[in-house]
Design a protein around this motif. Structure first.
Motif: not given
Length: 288
Positions: A226-240
């Motif tokens: 989900l984060s890879f597709l841009g719908l997971g963790v949002q900047p400025p926060m970061t995830s793997l």
């Protein structure tokens, strides 16, 4: 030697025997997971830089630099610092979602086992519906409609895999209720809540823990997707997964931006899977 000394020596010998029987691969997996948890807990102390601090003079520095061991990204941010912060967020989501999924699924399984009839059929119907629906598509739709936030992401991930716990808890609770100890406690006047939480749950906890270790890596991969597709963790926060998503644009010029979090995802999910398989073999009496 006294009896107490003999008991202590026997217990110490038994512990050494059990530890000696643990495969080396399991020790490596356990060491890696302990290191990941330690990094997540001590992220603010071990991080060399702020993970959001840019430095355009040091853009795309290759790994091995004395000030940036894992290099820097397209904005000059330290990859190691961002990796440490990403491990904290990804483990927070994975632990929170796995625990929520286990609680929801076990509760519904116990309700199905206790009430039977319509309630049982309703829980099983919901479990079948959950298992038949592509969870990633549902998650994409929810996040695209409501927007992405960390509490919403954890809550959404917490709905993943609950049907497995529900089925396991229902089956084991029905089997435990048919045994003598549950019936005896009920006849002594214990409430259903006390019977299920104080007597049945401890007896099936090992199976539920093994199930959690099998769901945990799937939650990590789902959050990463989900984060890879841009719908997971949002900047400025970061995830793997967030790091992998942004690093894919520089895979030819600066592959270390993507490879560092990608390898962390692979090794962490592999370690949890190895530990889960070993626990299943140790705790399941039918496999002994």
């Amino acid at each position: 030697m006294t009896d107490r000394a003999l008991d202590t020596a026997a217990a110490s010998y038994g512990l050494r025997q059990r530890l000696a029987g643990v495969p080396v691969l399991v020790w490596i997996a356990l060491t890696w997971l302990i290191a990941m948890v330690a990094v997540a807990l001590l992220a603010d102390l071990v991080s060399p830089y702020s993970y959001t601090a840019p430095n355009l003079r040091n853009r795309l520095v290759a790994p091995g630099h004395p000030l940036h061991w894992l290099g820097t990204d397209e904005l000059g941010r330290d990859v190691l610092s961002r990796l440490i912060a990403s491990i904290r967020i990804s483990l927070l989501i994975a632990f929170g979602a796995s625990l929520m999924s286990a609680v929801v699924g076990t509760t519904l399984g116990f309700l199905a086992a206790y009430f039977r009839g319509f309630v049982e059929q309703l829980v099983l119907m919901l479990a079948d519906f959950q298992a038949s629906m592509p969870f990633l598509i549902m998650a994409l739709a929810v996040l695209a409609f409501f927007g992405s936030s960390l509490p919403l992401l954890i809550g959404l991930m917490g709905l993943f895999g609950w049907e497995r716990y529900a089925r396991i808890a229902r089956g084991l609770a029905i089997a435990a209720s048919a045994q003598g100890y549950a019936s005896a406690v009920t006849q002594l006047g214990a409430s259903p809540t006390r019977v299920y939480l104080k007597h049945i749950l401890p007896n099936i906890a090992s199976t539920l823990i093994v199930s959690m270790t099998l769901v945990f890596p799937e939650v990590i991969l789902l959050e990463s997707g989900l984060s890879f597709l841009g719908l997971g963790v949002q900047p400025p926060m970061t995830s793997l997964g967030n790091m992998v998503g942004y690093g894919r644009e520089y895979i030819t010029r600066a592959p270390w931006i993507m490879l560092a979090p990608a390898m962390t995802i692979v090794v962490t999910t592999l370690a949890v899977s190895i530990l889960g398989d070993w626990l299943r073999d140790r705790l399941d009496p039918t496999l002994r």
